[in-house]
Design a protein around this motif. Structure first.
Motif, short mmCIF file in Angstrom:
data_model
loop_
_atom_site.label_atom_id
_atom_site.label_comp_id
_atom_site.label_asym_id
_atom_site.label_seq_id
_atom_site.Cartn_x
_atom_site.Cartn_y
_atom_site.Cartn_z
N ALA A 1 8.14 71.33 124.62
CA ALA A 1 7.30 70.43 125.40
C ALA A 1 6.48 69.54 124.46
CB ALA A 1 6.38 71.23 126.30
N ILE A 2 6.00 68.43 124.99
CA ILE A 2 5.22 67.45 124.21
C ILE A 2 3.80 67.39 124.76
CG2 ILE A 2 4.99 65.03 123.57
CD1 ILE A 2 8.04 64.78 123.82
N HIS A 3 2.82 67.53 123.87
CA HIS A 3 1.43 67.42 124.26
C HIS A 3 0.87 66.08 123.79
CE1 HIS A 3 -2.67 68.67 125.27
NE2 HIS A 3 -3.05 68.17 124.11
N GLU A 4 0.41 65.28 124.74
CA GLU A 4 -0.29 64.03 124.45
C GLU A 4 -1.56 64.05 125.29
OE1 GLU A 4 3.27 60.89 123.48
OE2 GLU A 4 2.99 61.45 125.59
N TRP A 5 -2.67 64.42 124.65
CA TRP A 5 -3.91 64.69 125.37
C TRP A 5 -4.18 63.66 126.45
CZ3 TRP A 5 -8.33 61.94 126.32
CH2 TRP A 5 -9.39 62.67 126.88
N PRO A 6 -4.54 64.15 127.66
CA PRO A 6 -4.68 65.55 128.07
C PRO A 6 -3.46 66.11 128.77
CG PRO A 6 -5.63 64.17 129.75
CD PRO A 6 -5.06 63.22 128.71
N ASN A 7 -2.31 65.47 128.56
CA ASN A 7 -1.13 65.80 129.35
C ASN A 7 -0.08 66.55 128.54
OD1 ASN A 7 -2.06 64.32 131.71
ND2 ASN A 7 -1.64 62.47 130.53
N ASN A 8 0.73 67.33 129.26
CA ASN A 8 1.89 67.99 128.68
C ASN A 8 3.14 67.56 129.43
OD1 ASN A 8 0.96 69.98 126.56
ND2 ASN A 8 -0.33 70.63 128.27
N THR A 9 4.19 67.25 128.69
CA THR A 9 5.49 66.94 129.27
C THR A 9 6.41 68.10 129.00
OG1 THR A 9 5.19 64.55 128.92
CG2 THR A 9 7.43 65.34 129.28
N PHE A 10 6.90 68.73 130.06
CA PHE A 10 7.75 69.90 129.93
C PHE A 10 9.21 69.52 130.20
CE2 PHE A 10 3.58 71.55 131.09
CZ PHE A 10 3.42 72.63 130.23
N GLN B 1 -3.85 76.93 130.13
CA GLN B 1 -3.61 75.71 130.89
C GLN B 1 -2.56 75.98 131.97
OE1 GLN B 1 -5.49 73.16 129.72
NE2 GLN B 1 -6.10 74.28 127.89
N THR B 2 -2.71 75.34 133.13
CA THR B 2 -1.64 75.32 134.13
C THR B 2 -1.41 73.87 134.53
OG1 THR B 2 -3.13 75.56 136.04
CG2 THR B 2 -2.30 77.59 135.01
N GLY B 3 -0.29 73.61 135.16
CA GLY B 3 0.03 72.24 135.55
C GLY B 3 0.43 71.42 134.35
N THR B 4 0.31 70.10 134.48
CA THR B 4 0.76 69.19 133.43
C THR B 4 -0.39 68.51 132.71
OG1 THR B 4 1.03 67.43 135.08
CG2 THR B 4 2.97 68.76 134.57
N VAL C 1 6.25 78.85 139.44
CA VAL C 1 6.82 78.46 138.14
C VAL C 1 7.92 77.47 138.44
CG1 VAL C 1 7.97 79.21 136.05
CG2 VAL C 1 6.21 80.65 137.08
N VAL C 2 7.77 76.26 137.92
CA VAL C 2 8.63 75.14 138.33
C VAL C 2 9.39 74.57 137.13
CG1 VAL C 2 7.05 74.57 140.22
CG2 VAL C 2 6.75 73.48 137.99
N ALA D 1 6.24 78.31 120.31
CA ALA D 1 5.23 78.50 121.34
C ALA D 1 5.96 78.95 122.60
CB ALA D 1 4.49 77.20 121.60
N THR D 2 5.57 80.10 123.14
CA THR D 2 6.23 80.60 124.34
C THR D 2 5.41 80.35 125.60
OG1 THR D 2 5.29 82.83 124.17
CG2 THR D 2 7.34 82.40 122.97
N ALA D 3 4.28 79.68 125.45
CA ALA D 3 3.47 79.28 126.60
C ALA D 3 3.22 77.77 126.46
CB ALA D 3 2.17 80.07 126.65
N THR D 4 2.20 77.25 127.13
CA THR D 4 1.88 75.82 126.98
C THR D 4 1.67 75.52 125.50
OG1 THR D 4 0.87 75.80 129.17
CG2 THR D 4 0.32 73.98 127.68
N VAL D 5 2.30 74.45 125.02
CA VAL D 5 2.36 74.21 123.58
C VAL D 5 1.02 73.82 122.96
CG1 VAL D 5 4.80 73.64 123.60
CG2 VAL D 5 3.10 71.81 123.95
N ASP D 6 0.12 73.27 123.77
CA ASP D 6 -1.16 72.85 123.23
C ASP D 6 -2.12 72.60 124.39
OD1 ASP D 6 -2.96 72.31 121.25
OD2 ASP D 6 -2.14 70.37 120.68
#
Length: 546
Positions: free
Chosen positions: A398-407, A334-337, A435-436, A308-313
């Motif tokens: 990155a890890i997706h745990e609804w509704p959050n993403n950890t980058f 999606q943007t942000g976390t 882009v952070v 995945a080259t963008a937000t993973v989920d």
């Protein structure tokens, strides 16, 4: 261009600048290639349903209208109003804010629905149009009201840009509406005037509607349950949500958010894709078509593995629309976390229909890019926000745990603009996403820029960023972030611990770029001996020729 605090440093010979704001003449220039997301970056319109309607103020001229939910609650999905943006069909980079089209905080008797006066929360809507007996166009909005008893709310207007008023209040209960529509409604008026509705979450439902109400099931017919197989049912459809319906020639095309199977496409399960099914009849049976867009931005890494080259989920919702002979898929990213700051995206697609009973429908899968409607490539001489990045990866997934993403690496931060965002939508202080978290091993990419105008010229990259006190390096690559996969390093810049943590601009010479023309991808590759720490925040950039 006049720069302040010019410093000389780096063997590379780059020029460094510290400044608080961009020069006014550059900041307020309207972009001719605004990129993807295609609306100003402070606006958050997910769940977009695009339709081409006649401009009520200019008969005979047509605009594409984007209807969606409105992510302005910040800490939860959607918002308490719905707005519309539109663009002329012959200029899809000129989007206009047409204002709020619907919000409801009072019942049928004009009494407040909430003691605090708050309006109902509205999720993903749909719109359809009919013509009354006098030949007048009537537009119906299905706002996906999330308040119990008002889920099947229907509104109408004489204009595609509203305002819309509720038209199905219950005669028995002034706080309720009549109708069967539930989650993520889609409504379609066929050529013969018959009306069909679709909805569902993890299970799909559909019915023929009474055209007199646009909300209730037609007498003598029944709701079709499990129109296609749901996420937790056997079958390839794997319906999750986001019902949308289109008719193309003699075929009915159902677009929806699909849960992929584990390992499908070489990635874990995800509902970040839009898929389609097609049929000879509006209520089926349906044939599975395939994926139209994957919000994960599937690609391959240096080893050839799918990544995945963008937000993973996340989630996605959208539809397809033909505009001046070109088909597009509209979706959101999606943007942000978390999943509460989504932005409208678009990609060109191909649609082919085999007419006749049993004929097939083919829809190509769109590519996740930074181009948007600018399919000839972005203008590198215009200043673009770093936030139009379509590729952002880190040293580990990155890890997706609804509704959050950890980058663990780069991602696009959310933003909401300033008080004058409506007057100056493309001013960099409004039209920007940083882009952070650009750690060692991170890659930030843009597909695609058109370098025809820079061919044969000495070109530099003007990169605006905020240093974060970490020593490191940014390599600027073309075509791929890896030389082993055809990438070429155009230039490099150093970051030092001593650099002030203020907006800083560096001019990085990119001498090899003079040999390139046409469309190419650009990548920023971050390197540092310090692991897990962000080197800088990327703000915006432009290419400059001499």
């Amino acid at each position: 261009m006049n720069y302040k605090n010019l410093l000389g440093y780096m063997a590379l010979g780059a020029m460094v600048l510290s400044c608080n704001t961009q020069p006014k003449e550059m900041a307020e220039t309207k972009l001719t290639t605004p990129g993807n997301p295609f609306l100003p970056l402070w606006e958050h319109i997910p769940d977009g349903e695009p339709y081409v309607f006649e401009d009520p103020d200019n008969p005979g001229q047509y605009r594409v209208y984007l209807y969606g939910s409105h992510d302005d609650l910040v800490t939860a999905y959607c918002g308490r109003d719905q707005v519309v943006w539109s663009a002329p069909v012959d200029n899809l980079t000129d989007w206009r804010y047409d204002g709020e089209i619907f919000s409801v905080n009072k019942n049928a008797n004009g009494e407040l629905l909430d003691s605090a006066g708050l309006a109902d929360v509205l999720f993903a809507p749909d719109v359809t149009m009919t013509t009354d007996s006098a030949g007048n166009k009537v537009y119906y909005l299905f706002p996906n009201n999330q308040s119990w008893g008002r889920n099947g709310m229907v509104c109408k207007s004489s204009r595609p840009d509203g305002p819309f008023e509720v038209c199905n209040w219950s005669k028995e209960n002034p706080n309720a509406t009549d109708g069967v529509l539930q989650f993520d409604p889609a409504v379609f008026v066929d050529d013969d005037g018959r009306v069909y509705g679709y909805w569902g979450f993890e299970r799909s439902y559909a019915a023929e509607f009474d055209p007199a109400t646009m909300a209730t099931v037609k007498p003598g017919t029944k709701i079709v349950e499990d129109m296609i197989s749901g996420r937790n049912q056997k079958g390839i459809f794997s319906f999750f949500e986001a019902s949308s319906i289109r008719k193309i020639k003699d075929k009915y095309v159902f677009i929806y958010s699909r849960f992929t199977k584990d390992g499908e496409f070489g990635l874990p399960i995800s509902n970040y894709t839009l898929a389609y099914a097609y049929s000879d009849n509006p209520l089926g049976p349906w044939t599975y078509g395939g994926t139209i867009i994957d919000g994960r931005g599937r690609d391959v890494n240096e080893q050839g593995d799918t990544i995945a080259t963008a937000t993973v989920d996340g989630n996605t919702h959208g539809s397809i629309c033909e505009i001046n002979g070109q088909w597009w898929v509209f979706y959101h990213r999606q943007t942000g976390t978390d999943e509460y700051a989504r932005q409208a995206m678009v990609a060109p697609i191909e649609v082919e229909v085999e007419e006749g009973p049993g004929g097939k429908v083919f829809i190509s899968e769109g590519e996740y890019t930074s181009e948007g409607f600018c399919t000839d490539g972005l203008n590198p001489l215009e200043r673009h926000s770093a936030g139009i990045a379509c590729w952002y990866t880190g040293p580990k997934t990155a890890i997706h745990e609804w509704p959050n993403n950890t980058f663990f690496g780069s991602y696009v931060a959310s933003s909401y603009g300033t008080d004058d965002k409506f007057e100056k939508p493309y001013d960099l202080k409004n039209n920007t996403n940083s882009v952070v978290n650009n750690t060692d091993g991170s890659i930030v990419g843009y597909k695609y820029f058109n370098f025809t105008e820079t061919e044969g010229k000495k070109t530099s990259l003007l990169l605006n960023f905020i240093p974060e006190g970490i020593k490191g390096q940014i390599d600027i690559m073309i075509d791929s972030p890896w030389e082993s996969r055809g990438g070429v390093k155009l230039g490099s810049m150093e970051l030092t611990k001593e650099m002030k943590k203020v907006p800083t601009e560096v001019a990085v010479p990119l001498d090899p770029l003079s040999t390139y023309s046409d469309k190419h991808a650009i990548f920023f590759v971050f390197k540092s001996d310090t692991k897990g720490k962000s080197l800088c925040k990327l703000e915006n950039f432009a290419f400059q020729t001499k």
